[in-house]
Design a protein around this motif. Structure first.
Motif, PDB file in Angstrom:
ATOM      1  N   UNK A  97       4.115 -18.450   6.236  1.00 29.01           N
ATOM      2  CA  UNK A  97       2.660 -18.636   6.197  1.00 29.01           C
ATOM      3  C   UNK A  97       2.013 -18.112   7.473  1.00 29.01           C
ATOM      4  N   UNK A  98       2.620 -18.399   8.619  1.00 29.59           N
ATOM      5  CA  UNK A  98       2.071 -17.929   9.895  1.00 29.59           C
ATOM      6  C   UNK A  98       2.205 -16.419  10.007  1.00 29.59           C
ATOM      7  N   UNK A  99       3.332 -15.877   9.585  1.00 31.70           N
ATOM      8  CA  UNK A  99       3.547 -14.433   9.668  1.00 31.70           C
ATOM      9  C   UNK A  99       2.556 -13.684   8.785  1.00 31.70           C
ATOM     10  N   UNK A 100       2.245 -14.225   7.621  1.00 26.42           N
ATOM     11  CA  UNK A 100       1.279 -13.582   6.744  1.00 26.42           C
ATOM     12  C   UNK A 100      -0.087 -13.452   7.399  1.00 26.42           C
ATOM     13  N   UNK A 101      -0.455 -14.419   8.224  1.00 27.65           N
ATOM     14  CA  UNK A 101      -1.758 -14.350   8.890  1.00 27.65           C
ATOM     15  C   UNK A 101      -1.822 -13.207   9.885  1.00 27.65           C
ATOM     16  N   UNK A 102      -0.667 -12.687  10.289  1.00 29.01           N
ATOM     17  CA  UNK A 102      -0.631 -11.586  11.253  1.00 29.01           C
ATOM     18  C   UNK A 102      -0.751 -10.227  10.585  1.00 29.01           C
ATOM     19  N   UNK A 103      -0.642 -10.188   9.272  1.00 30.95           N
ATOM     20  CA  UNK A 103      -0.830  -8.937   8.539  1.00 30.95           C
ATOM     21  C   UNK A 103      -2.321  -8.705   8.324  1.00 30.95           C
ATOM     22  N   UNK A 104      -2.715  -7.430   8.218  1.00 30.54           N
ATOM     23  CA  UNK A 104      -4.116  -7.186   7.894  1.00 30.54           C
ATOM     24  C   UNK A 104      -4.362  -7.595   6.443  1.00 30.54           C
ATOM     25  N   UNK A 105      -5.624  -7.724   6.109  1.00 32.72           N
ATOM     26  CA  UNK A 105      -6.012  -8.236   4.796  1.00 32.72           C
ATOM     27  C   UNK A 105      -5.423  -7.411   3.655  1.00 32.72           C
ATOM     28  N   UNK A 106      -5.420  -6.090   3.775  1.00 34.55           N
ATOM     29  CA  UNK A 106      -4.921  -5.244   2.690  1.00 34.55           C
ATOM     30  C   UNK A 106      -3.443  -5.498   2.402  1.00 34.55           C
ATOM     31  N   UNK A 122       2.906 -13.417  -8.595  1.00 30.97           N
ATOM     32  CA  UNK A 122       3.881 -12.784  -9.487  1.00 30.97           C
ATOM     33  C   UNK A 122       3.260 -11.730 -10.399  1.00 30.97           C
ATOM     34  N   UNK A 123       2.302 -10.962  -9.858  1.00 26.73           N
ATOM     35  CA  UNK A 123       1.709  -9.875 -10.627  1.00 26.73           C
ATOM     36  C   UNK A 123       2.579  -8.631 -10.506  1.00 26.73           C
ATOM     37  N   UNK A 124       2.531  -7.795 -11.513  1.00 28.00           N
ATOM     38  CA  UNK A 124       3.236  -6.513 -11.459  1.00 28.00           C
ATOM     39  C   UNK A 124       2.466  -5.568 -10.536  1.00 28.00           C
ATOM     40  N   UNK A 125       3.106  -4.459 -10.192  1.00 28.59           N
ATOM     41  CA  UNK A 125       2.427  -3.441  -9.380  1.00 28.59           C
ATOM     42  C   UNK A 125       1.165  -2.974 -10.104  1.00 28.59           C
ATOM     43  N   UNK A 126       1.289  -2.708 -11.406  1.00 24.37           N
ATOM     44  CA  UNK A 126       0.146  -2.237 -12.190  1.00 24.37           C
ATOM     45  C   UNK A 126      -0.980  -3.270 -12.210  1.00 24.37           C
ATOM     46  N   UNK A 127      -0.633  -4.537 -12.390  1.00 25.12           N
ATOM     47  CA  UNK A 127      -1.652  -5.591 -12.420  1.00 25.12           C
ATOM     48  C   UNK A 127      -2.352  -5.733 -11.070  1.00 25.12           C
ATOM     49  N   UNK A 128      -1.578  -5.700  -9.990  1.00 31.33           N
ATOM     50  CA  UNK A 128      -2.169  -5.802  -8.652  1.00 31.33           C
ATOM     51  C   UNK A 128      -3.077  -4.612  -8.382  1.00 31.33           C
ATOM     52  N   UNK A 129      -2.632  -3.415  -8.766  1.00 28.95           N
ATOM     53  CA  UNK A 129      -3.436  -2.210  -8.555  1.00 28.95           C
ATOM     54  C   UNK A 129      -4.756  -2.299  -9.317  1.00 28.95           C
ATOM     55  N   UNK A 130      -4.687  -2.734 -10.550  1.00 26.81           N
ATOM     56  CA  UNK A 130      -5.901  -2.854 -11.358  1.00 26.81           C
ATOM     57  C   UNK A 130      -6.854  -3.887 -10.757  1.00 26.81           C
ATOM     58  N   UNK A 131      -6.323  -5.026 -10.367  1.00 30.08           N
ATOM     59  CA  UNK A 131      -7.145  -6.083  -9.792  1.00 30.08           C
ATOM     60  C   UNK A 131      -7.832  -5.627  -8.504  1.00 30.08           C
ATOM     61  N   UNK A 132      -7.101  -4.884  -7.685  1.00 35.08           N
ATOM     62  CA  UNK A 132      -7.638  -4.431  -6.399  1.00 35.08           C
ATOM     63  C   UNK A 132      -8.427  -3.121  -6.507  1.00 35.08           C
ATOM     64  N   UNK A 133      -8.310  -2.438  -7.640  1.00 34.04           N
ATOM     65  CA  UNK A 133      -8.999  -1.171  -7.819  1.00 34.04           C
ATOM     66  C   UNK A 133      -8.401  -0.049  -6.983  1.00 34.04           C
ATOM     67  N   UNK A 144      -4.663   2.608  -6.416  1.00 35.74           N
ATOM     68  CA  UNK A 144      -3.539   3.234  -7.123  1.00 35.74           C
ATOM     69  C   UNK A 144      -2.271   2.391  -6.991  1.00 35.74           C
ATOM     70  N   UNK A 145      -1.401   2.497  -7.998  1.00 34.65           N
ATOM     71  CA  UNK A 145      -0.120   1.779  -7.956  1.00 34.65           C
ATOM     72  C   UNK A 145       0.697   2.193  -6.736  1.00 34.65           C
ATOM     73  N   UNK A 146       0.668   3.463  -6.392  1.00 37.10           N
ATOM     74  CA  UNK A 146       1.393   3.933  -5.212  1.00 37.10           C
ATOM     75  C   UNK A 146       0.904   3.289  -3.933  1.00 37.10           C
ATOM     76  N   UNK A 147      -0.388   2.987  -3.870  1.00 38.63           N
ATOM     77  CA  UNK A 147      -0.955   2.313  -2.701  1.00 38.63           C
ATOM     78  C   UNK A 147      -0.439   0.882  -2.613  1.00 38.63           C
ATOM     79  N   UNK A 148      -0.353   0.216  -3.761  1.00 31.95           N
ATOM     80  CA  UNK A 148       0.217  -1.139  -3.782  1.00 31.95           C
ATOM     81  C   UNK A 148       1.646  -1.092  -3.269  1.00 31.95           C
ATOM     82  N   UNK A 149       2.429  -0.148  -3.789  1.00 36.72           N
ATOM     83  CA  UNK A 149       3.841  -0.043  -3.395  1.00 36.72           C
ATOM     84  C   UNK A 149       3.981   0.231  -1.900  1.00 36.72           C
ATOM     85  N   UNK A 150       3.172   1.129  -1.372  1.00 36.97           N
ATOM     86  CA  UNK A 150       3.295   1.458   0.055  1.00 36.97           C
ATOM     87  C   UNK A 150       2.857   0.292   0.934  1.00 36.97           C
ATOM     88  N   UNK A 151       1.814  -0.425   0.522  1.00 38.28           N
ATOM     89  CA  UNK A 151       1.376  -1.595   1.305  1.00 38.28           C
ATOM     90  C   UNK A 151       2.424  -2.700   1.278  1.00 38.28           C
TER      91      UNK A 151
END
Length: 111
Positions: free
Chosen positions: A27-36, A48-59, A61-68
């Motif tokens: 929990x503490x380590x997560x606060x040190x990451x940037x919001x994205x 527990x969202x899939x890459x595709x679901x997270x990408x759609x929700x955030x607007x 690309x799936x590749x951006x989700x994977x790289x983040x």
């Protein structure tokens, strides 16, 4: 028999304490990451969202989700190694490597 029961109880207490400490660390380590990075970690591993679901929700690309996710996991691993007393192996400081330099205080809703 009573001693065996006490030993099992003690082992459960140690395991619970270890789990509580690990949860607090994450929990503490997560606060040190940037919001994205934090938002993709929460969506992928806490919600527990899939890459595709997270990408759609955030607007994004799936590749951006994977790289983040990849970068966030690498930074979290580095923080874990440093926390455990090892050398994280990364040149950058984990705090400054978190993206755009954005730092936040504790994020309450990680569960």
């Amino acid at each position: 028999e009573q001693a065996a029961g006490a030993q099992q109880h003690s082992e459960r207490d140690r395991a619970a304490t270890h789990t509580d400490e690990a949860t607090a660390f994450v929990a503490e380590a997560l606060t040190r990451l940037d919001l994205e990075m934090r938002e993709v970690i929460v969506l992928r591993f806490y919600q527990d969202l899939s890459v595709a679901e997270a990408a759609e929700l955030l607007g994004i690309a799936e590749g951006t989700v994977k790289s983040r996710v990849s970068r966030a996991v690498r930074l979290l691993r580095d923080m874990q190694l440093r926390h455990d007393g090892g050398d994280g192996g990364e040149e950058e400081n984990a705090t400054t490597a978190c993206g755009k330099g954005e730092q936040t205080t504790h994020k309450e809703a990680m569960q």
